[in-house]
Design a protein around this motif. Structure first.
Motif, PDB file in Angstrom:
ATOM      1  N   ASN A 131      87.035  18.927  24.381  1.00 51.37           N
ATOM      2  CA  ASN A 131      86.711  17.728  23.876  1.00 51.37           C
ATOM      3  C   ASN A 131      85.881  16.917  24.811  1.00 51.37           C
ATOM      4  OD1 ASN A 131      87.654  17.042  21.274  1.00 51.37           O
ATOM      5  ND2 ASN A 131      89.877  16.944  22.073  1.00 51.37           N
ATOM      6  N   ASN A 132      86.451  17.173  26.043  1.00 52.73           N
ATOM      7  CA  ASN A 132      85.554  16.285  27.226  1.00 52.73           C
ATOM      8  C   ASN A 132      84.551  16.581  27.448  1.00 52.73           C
ATOM      9  OD1 ASN A 132      88.014  14.790  27.640  1.00 52.73           O
ATOM     10  ND2 ASN A 132      88.746  16.331  29.479  1.00 52.73           N
ATOM     11  N   PHE A 133      84.086  18.109  27.198  1.00 53.62           N
ATOM     12  CA  PHE A 133      82.762  18.550  27.389  1.00 53.62           C
ATOM     13  C   PHE A 133      81.879  18.224  26.301  1.00 53.62           C
ATOM     14  CE2 PHE A 133      79.157  21.341  27.055  1.00 53.62           C
ATOM     15  CZ  PHE A 133      78.995  21.774  28.532  1.00 53.62           C
ATOM     16  N   VAL A 134      82.188  18.331  25.112  1.00 50.00           N
ATOM     17  CA  VAL A 134      81.514  17.731  24.039  1.00 50.00           C
ATOM     18  C   VAL A 134      81.215  16.510  23.863  1.00 50.00           C
ATOM     19  CG1 VAL A 134      81.497  17.720  21.389  1.00 50.00           C
ATOM     20  CG2 VAL A 134      82.181  19.621  22.490  1.00 50.00           C
ATOM     21  N   ASN A 135      82.197  15.461  24.183  1.00 50.54           N
ATOM     22  CA  ASN A 135      82.091  13.983  24.201  1.00 50.54           C
ATOM     23  C   ASN A 135      81.119  13.606  25.350  1.00 50.54           C
ATOM     24  OD1 ASN A 135      83.683  13.764  22.017  1.00 50.54           O
ATOM     25  ND2 ASN A 135      85.508  13.645  22.998  1.00 50.54           N
ATOM     26  N   THR A 136      81.438  14.231  26.472  1.00 51.70           N
ATOM     27  CA  THR A 136      80.577  13.783  27.724  1.00 51.70           C
ATOM     28  C   THR A 136      79.249  14.137  27.650  1.00 51.70           C
ATOM     29  OG1 THR A 136      82.782  14.167  29.188  1.00 51.70           O
ATOM     30  CG2 THR A 136      80.657  13.808  30.249  1.00 51.70           C
ATOM     31  N   TYR A 137      78.761  15.165  27.129  1.00 55.64           N
ATOM     32  CA  TYR A 137      77.522  15.837  27.488  1.00 55.64           C
ATOM     33  C   TYR A 137      76.905  15.688  26.098  1.00 55.64           C
ATOM     34  CZ  TYR A 137      79.427  17.443  31.875  1.00 55.64           C
ATOM     35  OH  TYR A 137      79.938  17.046  33.378  1.00 55.64           O
ATOM     36  N   VAL A 138      77.357  15.884  24.972  1.00 54.22           N
ATOM     37  CA  VAL A 138      76.712  16.133  23.728  1.00 54.22           C
ATOM     38  C   VAL A 138      77.060  14.898  22.916  1.00 54.22           C
ATOM     39  CG1 VAL A 138      76.445  17.385  21.600  1.00 54.22           C
ATOM     40  CG2 VAL A 138      77.134  18.389  23.507  1.00 54.22           C
ATOM     41  N   VAL A 139      77.803  14.332  22.541  1.00 52.17           N
ATOM     42  CA  VAL A 139      77.909  13.030  21.700  1.00 52.17           C
ATOM     43  C   VAL A 139      77.466  11.904  22.474  1.00 52.17           C
ATOM     44  CG1 VAL A 139      79.816  11.751  20.538  1.00 52.17           C
ATOM     45  CG2 VAL A 139      80.176  13.913  20.602  1.00 52.17           C
ATOM     46  N   ALA A 140      77.754  11.711  23.902  1.00 52.66           N
ATOM     47  CA  ALA A 140      77.241  10.755  24.589  1.00 52.66           C
ATOM     48  C   ALA A 140      75.625  10.783  24.884  1.00 52.66           C
ATOM     49  CB  ALA A 140      77.989  10.672  26.026  1.00 52.66           C
ATOM     50  N   ASN A 141      75.055  11.719  24.548  1.00 57.05           N
ATOM     51  CA  ASN A 141      73.568  11.934  24.500  1.00 57.05           C
ATOM     52  C   ASN A 141      72.886  12.224  23.248  1.00 57.05           C
ATOM     53  OD1 ASN A 141      73.346  11.647  27.623  1.00 57.05           O
ATOM     54  ND2 ASN A 141      74.523  13.646  27.447  1.00 57.05           N
ATOM     55  N   LYS A 142      73.172  11.191  22.417  1.00 55.53           N
ATOM     56  CA  LYS A 142      72.676  11.628  20.955  1.00 55.53           C
ATOM     57  C   LYS A 142      71.181  11.268  20.900  1.00 55.53           C
ATOM     58  CE  LYS A 142      76.909   9.933  18.697  1.00 55.53           C
ATOM     59  NZ  LYS A 142      77.543   8.842  17.687  1.00 55.53           N
TER      60      LYS A 142
END
Length: 212
Positions: A65-76
């Protein structure tokens, strides 16, 4: 990025755009690179470092979750295409790969995100992944192929033309990656591995290639 004389990220993105290179692979979530990729529309394959696979493979979804949220979701504003789970994972750590891959596949669906999970295979583990999967989509990544600049020029030029038309059985464009963008003078390993770049660190092309 394994060089002490490489151009800064903003110049690299500009070089991609001026040469119509539409995809980039990042071997780790480098923040400076992510910042300049925003709004560029370059398709990005973002790698999960091998040293994070063990924690991600645990039953707890926190690390994934942290990886996806930090690097993917936060960089839409970045056009992510793949999350590459590890890179040529060795036999010792291979036990963590498949649980980690499943976590990212599940997280992508849960977050309604279109990013696909992928893996760059270590040749030593090919038989292990073939026992476990009956259907794999394969993307060819090109690298260790030639001992001279002239041979590399011929190989690259022929490869680029070939992937545009596909094969007799599948006459359609083939997805392929060329490794790497730049020569890397601080890279470990044999000397030849420091000279795989399509470009020299001064941004001059080493080969006459068209990516259109």
């Amino acid at each position: 990025m394994l060089g002490d004389n490489l151009p800064p990220p903003n110049e690299v993105v500009a070089l991609y755009q001026s040469n119509n290179i539409q995809r980039m692979r990042l071997y780790d979530p480098n923040q400076a690179a992510l910042q300049v990729l925003k709004g560029s529309n370059i398709e990005v394959m973002l790698a999960v470092p091998n040293n994070q696979l063990q924690s991600i493979a645990s039953e707890d979804l926190t690390a994934a979750n942290n990886f996806v949220n930090t690097y993917v979701v936060a960089n839409k504003d970045i056009n992510f295409k793949y999350i590459a789970v590890g890179n040529e994972v060795d036999l010792q750590d291979f036990q963590y790969f498949f649980p980690a891959m499943r976590k990212f596949t599940g997280q992508s669906r849960q977050l309604a995100y279109k990013t696909k999970s992928s893996y760059v295979q270590n040749p030593d583990t090919i038989s292990l992944s073939y026992a476990l999967f009956t259907s794999l989509s394969v993307v060819v990544q090109d690298g260790d192929f030639a001992s001279t600049t002239e041979n590399a020029q011929t190989y690259y030029a022929d490869l680029v033309q070939h992937v545009k038309t596909g094969t007799p059985r599948r006459p359609m464009p083939i997805e392929t990656d060329l490794f790497a963008m730049f020569d890397e003078d601080t890279k470990d390993g044999p000397e030849r591995e420091k000279h795989f770049g399509l470009f020299s660190p001064n941004k001059q092309p080493k080969y006459q290639l068209s990516f259109t």
